[in-house]
Design a protein around this motif. Structure first.
Motif, PDB file in Angstrom:
ATOM      1  N   GLY A 174     -26.471  21.354   2.752  1.00  0.00           N
ATOM      2  CA  GLY A 174     -27.571  20.398   2.729  1.00  0.00           C
ATOM      3  C   GLY A 174     -27.175  18.978   3.060  1.00  0.00           C
ATOM      4  N   GLU A 175     -25.880  18.679   3.117  1.00  0.00           N
ATOM      5  CA  GLU A 175     -25.468  17.333   3.513  1.00  0.00           C
ATOM      6  C   GLU A 175     -25.908  17.060   4.945  1.00  0.00           C
ATOM      7  OE1 GLU A 175     -21.342  16.584   2.969  1.00  0.00           O
ATOM      8  OE2 GLU A 175     -21.457  16.575   0.788  1.00  0.00           O
ATOM      9  N   THR A 176     -26.186  15.815   5.255  1.00  0.00           N
ATOM     10  CA  THR A 176     -26.687  15.454   6.575  1.00  0.00           C
ATOM     11  C   THR A 176     -25.730  14.514   7.289  1.00  0.00           C
ATOM     12  OG1 THR A 176     -27.996  13.631   5.647  1.00  0.00           O
ATOM     13  CG2 THR A 176     -29.087  15.776   5.896  1.00  0.00           C
ATOM     14  N   TYR A 177     -25.741  14.601   8.609  1.00  0.00           N
ATOM     15  CA  TYR A 177     -24.836  13.832   9.457  1.00  0.00           C
ATOM     16  C   TYR A 177     -25.585  13.373  10.706  1.00  0.00           C
ATOM     17  CZ  TYR A 177     -21.398  16.553   6.749  1.00  0.00           C
ATOM     18  OH  TYR A 177     -20.690  17.157   5.746  1.00  0.00           O
ATOM     19  N   LYS A 178     -25.036  12.388  11.370  1.00  0.00           N
ATOM     20  CA  LYS A 178     -25.494  11.958  12.687  1.00  0.00           C
ATOM     21  C   LYS A 178     -24.292  11.937  13.619  1.00  0.00           C
ATOM     22  CE  LYS A 178     -29.886  10.515  11.995  1.00  0.00           C
ATOM     23  NZ  LYS A 178     -31.048  10.867  12.821  1.00  0.00           N
ATOM     24  N   ILE A 179     -24.541  12.090  14.926  1.00  0.00           N
ATOM     25  CA  ILE A 179     -23.456  11.832  15.863  1.00  0.00           C
ATOM     26  C   ILE A 179     -23.627  10.432  16.427  1.00  0.00           C
ATOM     27  CG2 ILE A 179     -23.135  14.253  16.485  1.00  0.00           C
ATOM     28  CD1 ILE A 179     -24.532  13.694  19.126  1.00  0.00           C
ATOM     29  N   THR A 180     -22.533   9.854  16.843  1.00  0.00           N
ATOM     30  CA  THR A 180     -22.582   8.510  17.388  1.00  0.00           C
ATOM     31  C   THR A 180     -21.857   8.485  18.723  1.00  0.00           C
ATOM     32  OG1 THR A 180     -22.240   6.175  16.878  1.00  0.00           O
ATOM     33  CG2 THR A 180     -20.447   7.685  16.327  1.00  0.00           C
ATOM     34  N   ASN A 181     -22.089   7.449  19.478  1.00  0.00           N
ATOM     35  CA  ASN A 181     -21.454   7.307  20.789  1.00  0.00           C
ATOM     36  C   ASN A 181     -20.373   6.235  20.719  1.00  0.00           C
ATOM     37  OD1 ASN A 181     -23.326   9.134  21.940  1.00  0.00           O
ATOM     38  ND2 ASN A 181     -24.818   7.480  22.107  1.00  0.00           N
ATOM     39  N   ARG A 182     -19.165   6.589  21.142  1.00  0.00           N
ATOM     40  CA  ARG A 182     -18.099   5.592  21.238  1.00  0.00           C
ATOM     41  C   ARG A 182     -18.236   4.787  22.526  1.00  0.00           C
ATOM     42  NH1 ARG A 182     -14.513   9.965  19.151  1.00  0.00           N
ATOM     43  NH2 ARG A 182     -13.916   9.395  17.035  1.00  0.00           N
ATOM     44  N   LEU A 183     -18.811   5.418  23.550  1.00  0.00           N
ATOM     45  CA  LEU A 183     -18.945   4.761  24.848  1.00  0.00           C
ATOM     46  C   LEU A 183     -20.415   4.424  25.073  1.00  0.00           C
ATOM     47  CD1 LEU A 183     -16.642   7.125  26.909  1.00  0.00           C
ATOM     48  CD2 LEU A 183     -16.102   4.818  26.154  1.00  0.00           C
ATOM     49  N   LEU A 184     -20.710   3.160  25.176  1.00  0.00           N
ATOM     50  CA  LEU A 184     -22.102   2.731  25.302  1.00  0.00           C
ATOM     51  C   LEU A 184     -22.330   1.944  26.588  1.00  0.00           C
ATOM     52  CD1 LEU A 184     -22.672   1.610  21.606  1.00  0.00           C
ATOM     53  CD2 LEU A 184     -23.332   3.757  22.660  1.00  0.00           C
ATOM     54  N   TYR A 185     -21.605   2.288  27.642  1.00  0.00           N
ATOM     55  CA  TYR A 185     -21.726   1.529  28.869  1.00  0.00           C
ATOM     56  C   TYR A 185     -21.634   2.468  30.070  1.00  0.00           C
ATOM     57  CZ  TYR A 185     -16.698   2.114  28.382  1.00  0.00           C
ATOM     58  OH  TYR A 185     -15.459   2.649  28.192  1.00  0.00           O
ATOM     59  N   SER A 186     -22.112   2.024  31.191  1.00  0.00           N
ATOM     60  CA  SER A 186     -22.063   2.811  32.418  1.00  0.00           C
ATOM     61  C   SER A 186     -20.759   2.542  33.154  1.00  0.00           C
ATOM     62  CB  SER A 186     -23.243   2.444  33.323  1.00  0.00           C
ATOM     63  OG  SER A 186     -23.110   3.071  34.570  1.00  0.00           O
ATOM     64  N   ARG A 187     -20.239   3.583  33.781  1.00  0.00           N
ATOM     65  CA  ARG A 187     -19.025   3.454  34.583  1.00  0.00           C
ATOM     66  C   ARG A 187     -19.358   3.614  36.060  1.00  0.00           C
ATOM     67  NH1 ARG A 187     -13.943   2.077  32.819  1.00  0.00           N
ATOM     68  NH2 ARG A 187     -13.038   3.727  34.064  1.00  0.00           N
ATOM     69  N   ASP A 188     -20.555   3.218  36.452  1.00  0.00           N
ATOM     70  CA  ASP A 188     -21.010   3.376  37.827  1.00  0.00           C
ATOM     71  C   ASP A 188     -20.890   4.847  38.238  1.00  0.00           C
ATOM     72  OD1 ASP A 188     -21.616   0.652  38.055  1.00  0.00           O
ATOM     73  OD2 ASP A 188     -19.506   0.209  38.461  1.00  0.00           O
ATOM     74  N   GLU A 189     -20.089   5.150  39.249  1.00  0.00           N
ATOM     75  CA  GLU A 189     -19.979   6.522  39.707  1.00  0.00           C
ATOM     76  C   GLU A 189     -18.972   7.327  38.896  1.00  0.00           C
ATOM     77  OE1 GLU A 189     -19.168   6.544  43.836  1.00  0.00           O
ATOM     78  OE2 GLU A 189     -21.073   5.630  44.411  1.00  0.00           O
ATOM     79  N   ASP A 190     -18.157   6.669  38.093  1.00  0.00           N
ATOM     80  CA  ASP A 190     -17.144   7.363  37.310  1.00  0.00           C
ATOM     81  C   ASP A 190     -17.685   7.726  35.932  1.00  0.00           C
ATOM     82  OD1 ASP A 190     -15.241   7.117  39.325  1.00  0.00           O
ATOM     83  OD2 ASP A 190     -14.777   5.072  38.677  1.00  0.00           O
ATOM     84  N   VAL A 191     -17.096   8.766  35.345  1.00  0.00           N
ATOM     85  CA  VAL A 191     -17.442   9.169  33.985  1.00  0.00           C
ATOM     86  C   VAL A 191     -16.164   9.182  33.167  1.00  0.00           C
ATOM     87  CG1 VAL A 191     -18.319  11.015  32.513  1.00  0.00           C
ATOM     88  CG2 VAL A 191     -19.406  10.562  34.727  1.00  0.00           C
ATOM     89  N   GLU A 192     -16.159   8.462  32.089  1.00  0.00           N
ATOM     90  CA  GLU A 192     -15.016   8.478  31.186  1.00  0.00           C
ATOM     91  C   GLU A 192     -15.311   9.429  30.042  1.00  0.00           C
ATOM     92  OE1 GLU A 192     -12.308   5.486  28.402  1.00  0.00           O
ATOM     93  OE2 GLU A 192     -13.764   4.669  29.827  1.00  0.00           O
TER      94      GLU A 192
END
Length: 242
Positions: A174-192
Motif C-alpha cells: 500500500g505504500e505509494t511512490y512517484k517517479i522523477t526525471n533527472r534529465l529535464l532538458y532537450s538534447r536536440d537530435e541526441d538522446v542522453e
C-alpha cells in the motif's frame, strides 16, 4: 524482453473473441495468466449474469474484463479494470464494435493491446476497435517487479508511468511512490540515457528501478536504438529496455 503490438480481431461469437483475446494477452508474457474458465463463464445460465474475465499479472495485480450488461442482453463493450491489493480501481470502456450484438451473434469484434516488457517492467496499453496504439488508447498500466518489491501504476487516457505507484508485495503493501526525471532538458537530435529511474517517496529517492531508464526529452511511443540496445519510450523522459 518483448514488444508486442497486437490487434485481436475475430469473426465469431463473443466467447470466441474473448478466448482469442485472452490467449494473445497471456501468450505475450508468461507472467500474465487467465484465472477464469471462459467456457464456464459463458455457459452460465443465470440471465442476470455479468461475464467477468480475470487476469493475474505476476502476482502483483489483476486485470478484469467486465461485460457492461447481463449475458442475455446485447452489448458492444466491456469495462477494463485493475485490482490492486484486492481493491477494484477505476475502469474504462473498451468498445469491440460500433453496434450492439448478443453473445451468440457471429460478428467481427476487435480489441487492441500493446505490451512492452523486460525482466523487471511490464507496461500494457489497451484500446478498443477504433484505437491506434500507442497514439490513442483507453487504459494503460505499468508495473515494476523485483523479489519482495512490486509496484503498479494505472491510468485512463494518459500515461500510467506519470501516475502514483502502489506497492503490492507483503512488505510495505500500500505504500505509494512517484517517479522523477533527472534529465529535464532537450538534447536536440541526441538522446542522453541514464541507466536508472528513481522511485520517490516524500521527496526522497528510495529505490532505483532496473531496466527502466531516465532520458532526455524524446517522443513518447517510439522505439529507440542506442549502442546496440533497444528501448521503448513509455513517456517523454522514461525508457523501458526491450
Amino acid at each position: 524482453m518483448s514488444y508486442v503490438n497486437k490487434t485481436v480481431s475475430i469473426n465469431g461469437t463473443e466467447k470466441d473473441f474473448i478466448k482469442a483475446f485472452a490467449n494473445e494477452l497471456t501468450s505475450a508474457d508468461s507472467r500474465i495468466t487467465c484465472e477464469t474458465d471462459i467456457d464456464a463463464e459463458f455457459a452460465n445460465e443465470d440471465s442476470s449474469h455479468i461475464i467477468t474475465i480475470i487476469f493475474d499479472v505476476n502476482n502483483c495485480y489483476k486485470i478484469k474484463l467486465i461485460r457492461t450488461v447481463a449475458i442475455n442482453r446485447a452489448t458492444y463493450q466491456y469495462n477494463i479494470q485493475t485490482v490492486v491489493n484486492n481493491v477494484d480501481k477505476s475502469s474504462a470502456s473498451l468498445y469491440f464494435l460500433s453496434t450492439m450484438k448478443t453473445v451468440t451473434d457471429i460478428a467481427t469484434r476487435t480489441f487492441n493491446f500493446m505490451l512492452i516488457s523486460n525482466d523487471n517492467a511490464i507496461a500494457i496499453l489497451f484500446g478498443g476497435y477504433n484505437r491506434t496504439l500507442p497514439n490513442t488508447y483507453d487504459y494503460n498500466v505499468m508495473s515494476y517487479h523485483e523479489q519482495d518489491f512490486n509496484v503498479i501504476a494505472y491510468n485512463l487516457n494518459s500515461i500510467a508511468s506519470k501516475a502514483e505507484y502502489i506497492r503490492t508485495d507483503e512488505n510495505h503493501q500500500g505504500e505509494t511512490y512517484k517517479i522523477t526525471n533527472r534529465l529535464l532538458y532537450s538534447r536536440d537530435e541526441d538522446v542522453e540515457i541514464i541507466e536508472s529511474k528513481p522511485l520517490m517517496q516524500n521527496n526522497n529517492a528510495v529505490y532505483d528501478m532496473k531496466n527502466v531508464y531516465d532520458c532526455s526529452n524524446v517522443l513518447a511511443g517510439n522505439i529507440l536504438s542506442f549502442e546496440d540496445n533497444r528501448y521503448f519510450s513509455i513517456d517523454t523522459n522514461t525508457l523501458i529496455k526491450i
